[in-house]
Design a protein around this motif. Structure first.
Motif, PDB file in Angstrom:
ATOM      1  N   HIS A  27       0.950  -1.152  -0.278  1.00  0.00           N
ATOM      2  CA  HIS A  27       0.032   0.285   0.321  1.00  0.00           C
ATOM      3  C   HIS A  27       0.973   1.127  -0.180  1.00  0.00           C
ATOM      4  O   HIS A  27       0.253   2.387   0.147  1.00  0.00           O
ATOM      5  N   SER A  28       2.425   1.307  -0.199  1.00  0.00           N
ATOM      6  CA  SER A  28       3.238   2.281  -0.448  1.00  0.00           C
ATOM      7  C   SER A  28       2.700   3.117  -1.652  1.00  0.00           C
ATOM      8  O   SER A  28       2.629   2.104  -2.543  1.00  0.00           O
ATOM      9  N   PRO A  29       3.657   4.141  -1.610  1.00  0.00           N
ATOM     10  CA  PRO A  29       3.049   5.313  -3.069  1.00  0.00           C
ATOM     11  C   PRO A  29       4.443   4.425  -4.062  1.00  0.00           C
ATOM     12  O   PRO A  29       3.889   4.816  -4.735  1.00  0.00           O
ATOM     13  N   ALA A  30       5.146   3.859  -3.400  1.00  0.00           N
ATOM     14  CA  ALA A  30       6.258   3.528  -4.197  1.00  0.00           C
ATOM     15  C   ALA A  30       5.711   2.037  -5.505  1.00  0.00           C
ATOM     16  O   ALA A  30       5.408   1.706  -5.919  1.00  0.00           O
ATOM     17  N   ALA A  31       4.293   1.781  -4.792  1.00  0.00           N
ATOM     18  CA  ALA A  31       3.864  -0.083  -5.184  1.00  0.00           C
ATOM     19  C   ALA A  31       2.798   1.246  -6.079  1.00  0.00           C
ATOM     20  O   ALA A  31       2.665   0.173  -6.948  1.00  0.00           O
ATOM     21  N   ALA A  32       2.637   1.875  -5.420  1.00  0.00           N
ATOM     22  CA  ALA A  32       1.334   2.301  -6.316  1.00  0.00           C
ATOM     23  C   ALA A  32       1.799   2.636  -7.422  1.00  0.00           C
ATOM     24  O   ALA A  32       1.385   2.585  -8.500  1.00  0.00           O
ATOM     25  N   GLY A  33       2.578   3.225  -8.093  1.00  0.00           N
ATOM     26  CA  GLY A  33       3.401   3.612  -8.867  1.00  0.00           C
ATOM     27  C   GLY A  33       4.230   2.654 -10.296  1.00  0.00           C
ATOM     28  O   GLY A  33       4.073   3.087 -10.917  1.00  0.00           O
ATOM     29  N   SER A  34       4.542   2.173  -9.615  1.00  0.00           N
ATOM     30  CA  SER A  34       4.985   0.414 -10.000  1.00  0.00           C
ATOM     31  C   SER A  34       4.292  -0.359 -10.687  1.00  0.00           C
ATOM     32  O   SER A  34       3.878  -0.986 -11.805  1.00  0.00           O
ATOM     33  N   THR A  35       2.077   0.193  -9.858  1.00  0.00           N
ATOM     34  CA  THR A  35       1.137  -0.513 -10.383  1.00  0.00           C
ATOM     35  C   THR A  35       1.242   0.181 -11.308  1.00  0.00           C
ATOM     36  O   THR A  35       0.431  -0.536 -12.939  1.00  0.00           O
ATOM     37  N   LEU A  36       0.622   1.490 -11.819  1.00  0.00           N
ATOM     38  CA  LEU A  36       0.496   2.428 -12.547  1.00  0.00           C
ATOM     39  C   LEU A  36       1.470   2.287 -13.430  1.00  0.00           C
ATOM     40  O   LEU A  36       0.629   2.225 -14.266  1.00  0.00           O
ATOM     41  N   ALA A  37       2.712   2.488 -13.563  1.00  0.00           N
ATOM     42  CA  ALA A  37       3.916   1.582 -14.927  1.00  0.00           C
ATOM     43  C   ALA A  37       3.425   0.453 -15.471  1.00  0.00           C
ATOM     44  O   ALA A  37       3.547   0.884 -15.816  1.00  0.00           O
ATOM     45  N   ARG A  38       3.191  -0.623 -14.414  1.00  0.00           N
ATOM     46  CA  ARG A  38       3.556  -1.897 -14.956  1.00  0.00           C
ATOM     47  C   ARG A  38       2.251  -1.702 -16.409  1.00  0.00           C
ATOM     48  O   ARG A  38       1.502  -2.286 -17.402  1.00  0.00           O
ATOM     49  N   ILE A  39       0.686  -0.689 -16.017  1.00  0.00           N
ATOM     50  CA  ILE A  39      -0.728  -1.130 -16.620  1.00  0.00           C
ATOM     51  C   ILE A  39      -0.438  -0.259 -17.767  1.00  0.00           C
ATOM     52  O   ILE A  39      -1.031  -0.632 -18.386  1.00  0.00           O
ATOM     53  N   LEU A  40       0.099   0.916 -17.435  1.00  0.00           N
ATOM     54  CA  LEU A  40       0.548   1.677 -18.293  1.00  0.00           C
ATOM     55  C   LEU A  40       1.469   1.507 -20.063  1.00  0.00           C
ATOM     56  O   LEU A  40       0.518   1.145 -20.650  1.00  0.00           O
ATOM     57  N   LYS A  41       2.179   0.384 -19.762  1.00  0.00           N
ATOM     58  CA  LYS A  41       3.033  -0.223 -20.348  1.00  0.00           C
ATOM     59  C   LYS A  41       2.355  -1.397 -20.970  1.00  0.00           C
ATOM     60  O   LYS A  41       2.253  -1.746 -22.456  1.00  0.00           O
ATOM     61  N   ALA A  42       1.297  -1.856 -19.762  1.00  0.00           N
ATOM     62  CA  ALA A  42       0.707  -3.348 -20.116  1.00  0.00           C
ATOM     63  C   ALA A  42      -0.382  -2.630 -21.307  1.00  0.00           C
ATOM     64  O   ALA A  42      -0.571  -3.184 -22.589  1.00  0.00           O
ATOM     65  N   ALA A  43      -1.144  -1.374 -21.201  1.00  0.00           N
ATOM     66  CA  ALA A  43      -2.076  -1.022 -22.099  1.00  0.00           C
ATOM     67  C   ALA A  43      -1.317  -0.611 -23.285  1.00  0.00           C
ATOM     68  O   ALA A  43      -1.734  -0.311 -24.675  1.00  0.00           O
ATOM     69  N   ALA A  44      -0.335  -0.078 -23.256  1.00  0.00           N
ATOM     70  CA  ALA A  44       0.583   0.747 -24.160  1.00  0.00           C
ATOM     71  C   ALA A  44       1.350  -0.504 -26.055  1.00  0.00           C
ATOM     72  O   ALA A  44       0.736  -0.570 -26.431  1.00  0.00           O
ATOM     73  N   SER A  45       1.680  -1.438 -24.750  1.00  0.00           N
ATOM     74  CA  SER A  45       1.792  -2.679 -25.517  1.00  0.00           C
ATOM     75  C   SER A  45       1.129  -3.252 -26.348  1.00  0.00           C
ATOM     76  O   SER A  45       1.098  -3.982 -27.063  1.00  0.00           O
ATOM     77  N   LEU A  46      -0.607  -3.931 -25.303  1.00  0.00           N
ATOM     78  CA  LEU A  46      -2.191  -3.762 -25.743  1.00  0.00           C
ATOM     79  C   LEU A  46      -2.187  -3.081 -27.414  1.00  0.00           C
ATOM     80  O   LEU A  46      -2.453  -3.712 -28.107  1.00  0.00           O
TER      81      LEU A  46
END
Length: 104
Positions: free
Chosen positions: A5-24
């Motif tokens: 639940h830390s801000p670093a984990a939230a940023g990492s999750t958001l980055a992974r989601i954006l990367k996955a969306a761009a790849s798709l």
């Protein structure tokens, strides 16, 4: 170390989601966009080169037969890429990876 639940984990999750969306988006653009380009180019090249295929020895070589072969290879390459991408997406959806050499 970051907790779930830390801000670093939230940023990492958001980055992974954006990367996955761009790849798709890139994958969908390739799978859908390339046949649109090939469907636009194929009739143009066919109209200008089909006569050169019927008389290859008695006319000057314009390179049209080569362009037609290049378009055919483009269609074959797109079909192979789409097949492999679909197989990999299905395998990833099941939590596995697709191994083309493995017989089941």
């Amino acid at each position: 170390m970051s907790t779930p639940h830390s801000p670093a984990a939230a940023g990492s999750t958001l980055a992974r989601i954006l990367k996955a969306a761009a790849s798709l988006l890139v994958l969908a653009g390739t799978v859908a966009g390339l046949p649109l380009l090939l469907a636009w180019v194929t009739p143009v090249i066919w109209a200008s080169s089909h006569d050169d295929l019927t008389h290859p020895l008695d006319r000057q070589d314009t390179g049209a037969a080569f362009l037609l072969m290049l378009v055919a290879l483009g269609w074959i390459g797109w079909a192979q890429f789409t097949f492999c991408a679909a197989r990999e997406l299905i395998a990833q959806g099941r939590g596995r990876t697709w191994r083309p050499g493995r017989v089941r």
